[in-house]
Design an enzyme around this catalytic site. Sequence first.
Site, mmCIF file in Angstrom:
data_model
loop_
_atom_site.group_PDB
_atom_site.id
_atom_site.type_symbol
_atom_site.label_atom_id
_atom_site.label_comp_id
_atom_site.label_asym_id
_atom_site.label_seq_id
_atom_site.Cartn_x
_atom_site.Cartn_y
_atom_site.Cartn_z
ATOM 1 N N GLY A 12 75.515 54.418 32.716
ATOM 2 C CA GLY A 12 74.397 55.031 33.683
ATOM 3 C C GLY A 12 73.047 55.402 32.924
ATOM 4 N N ASP A 13 72.058 55.691 33.660
ATOM 5 C CA ASP A 13 70.797 56.180 33.198
ATOM 6 C C ASP A 13 70.238 55.152 32.263
ATOM 7 O OD1 ASP A 13 71.233 58.818 34.367
ATOM 8 O OD2 ASP A 13 72.572 58.997 32.728
ATOM 9 N N LYS A 16 67.574 51.255 35.100
ATOM 10 C CA LYS A 16 67.659 50.024 36.143
ATOM 11 C C LYS A 16 66.610 50.502 37.059
ATOM 12 C CE LYS A 16 71.956 51.792 37.117
ATOM 13 N NZ LYS A 16 71.899 52.616 36.027
ATOM 14 N N GLY A 17 66.105 51.702 37.509
ATOM 15 C CA GLY A 17 64.995 51.716 38.426
ATOM 16 C C GLY A 17 63.893 51.213 37.914
ATOM 17 N N GLY A 40 70.080 58.616 40.324
ATOM 18 C CA GLY A 40 68.703 59.005 39.921
ATOM 19 C C GLY A 40 68.030 58.036 39.305
ATOM 20 N N HIS A 41 67.125 57.163 39.974
ATOM 21 C CA HIS A 41 66.554 55.941 39.528
ATOM 22 C C HIS A 41 64.841 56.496 39.143
ATOM 23 C CE1 HIS A 41 69.595 53.017 40.735
ATOM 24 N NE2 HIS A 41 70.124 53.709 39.873
ATOM 25 N N GLN A 213 74.832 54.324 38.774
ATOM 26 C CA GLN A 213 75.453 54.727 37.767
ATOM 27 C C GLN A 213 75.484 53.397 36.790
ATOM 28 O OE1 GLN A 213 76.837 55.489 41.053
ATOM 29 N NE2 GLN A 213 75.727 57.412 41.038
ATOM 30 N N PRO A 293 71.365 67.994 30.212
ATOM 31 C CA PRO A 293 70.933 67.279 28.808
ATOM 32 C C PRO A 293 72.136 66.089 29.048
ATOM 33 C CG PRO A 293 71.883 69.449 28.545
ATOM 34 C CD PRO A 293 71.530 69.474 29.978
ATOM 35 N N LEU A 321 63.488 51.175 23.815
ATOM 36 C CA LEU A 321 63.299 50.772 22.463
ATOM 37 C C LEU A 321 62.241 51.874 21.629
ATOM 38 C CD1 LEU A 321 63.269 46.938 22.601
ATOM 39 C CD2 LEU A 321 64.692 48.364 21.193
ATOM 40 N N ASP A 322 61.484 52.217 22.461
ATOM 41 C CA ASP A 322 60.200 52.962 21.935
ATOM 42 C C ASP A 322 60.775 54.291 21.406
ATOM 43 O OD1 ASP A 322 60.304 53.151 24.859
ATOM 44 O OD2 ASP A 322 59.245 54.880 24.914
#
Length: 420
Positions: A12-13, A16-17, A40-41, A213, A293, A321-322
């Site tokens: 997840g995280d 996707k949003g 949470g997107h 997710q 966290p 990537l940044d």
Amino acid sequence: MSNIIVVGVQWGDEGKGKVIDFLSEKADIIVRYQGGNNAGHTVIVNGEKFVLHLIPSGILHPDKICIIGQGVVFNPKAFFQEIESLKERNVAINDDLLYISEDTHLIMPYHLSVEETSEKIHKIGTTGRGVGPAYTDKINRCGIKVIDLFDEDIFEEKLQINLVQKGNKFDLTSIKNEYLGYAKELKKYVKNTSLFLNEAIKNDKNILFEGAQGTLLDVDHGTYPYVTSSNATAGGACTGTGVGPTKIDRVIGVMKAYSTRVGEGPFPTELPSELGEAIRIKGREYGATTNRPRRCGWLDTVALKYAVRINGIDSLAITKLDVLNELETIKMCIGYEYQGQIIKEFPKSLKVLRECQPIYEELPGWQKEISHIRSYNDLPEQLKDYLARINEIIEVKFKFISVGPQRDQTILLDSFFVGR
């Protein structure tokens, strides 16, 4: 037309949003197919951050149809709070373009209480939103659906059965009145969304299927029991919307340039060191729903190959990537060592996964700012090599490259939607 599933390929995280928001510009319909307001997107538009929990990420495009499918578990209170929050921030909510499946199961007040008690006994690391217990009632065939709210007798009968099963710790009248109150406001949103979506497909509409997710949190294919309570993999898009698998054209897997995990469970490439903390701070790795966290680690291509296979992924989107811009060297896990043996496939035994030692390959970092770059050719050669090595291992090409959190900080290598 194109019907595209967007699915997370890690824990997840993954971003996707942002991917859904970006692709929504050329989509007609965006539909959430599983999860609840535990998701949470995060989407950033013109420097403004939006975190969407239940409403599809396409809502930030005013002319798009957004659907909450029957694979979602639905908290009416959270839904209306999210609508009000968006309106307060000048996001136009067109009631005629926002639909909820009549078959969607409801999260009830007792589900939150059950989850709180369960988490104390068996710590999984849930968000405490009642999502797991709502899915449990669904599987136990005692769940209450949105459509039940529109027949007071049926709703009261089902509610009474549930309260008896839970030990009568809750007041039937107060819950009944609360939810029948929601029913009056919900009616305008409720629709047979499976029928609607299949008619839209016949009419050549472009549809995005939004998962919450990630693959490794899928209840069947993830690191069970440290998983969510639904099918977060691509197969969930069909069961969660009533659209058959032959209607799906593409599956996009979304991944970070490194790995993160929230909550309990094994994490072979986790970095408990100062470097892990530095990545957490730079990447703002805190849960969008709970603000917990996130645990951070190197990229795990063993897990990625597994996710590609499970989902039938044909293209990849990479984010964050940044965050790695300043690193002199970057590691990626290309295998595990377990009791003297080399493992190349993701193990299903948690004992094995906990005891695996990652085998790393080191690549030179690019050590350049990339957030301003909008062309693949302009990316640093070391970054291109990093992407090429991932492609080589997992045998799927990157089609979407994010170089920053903003909507426009994106390099698109595929149109995705036919004719658009």
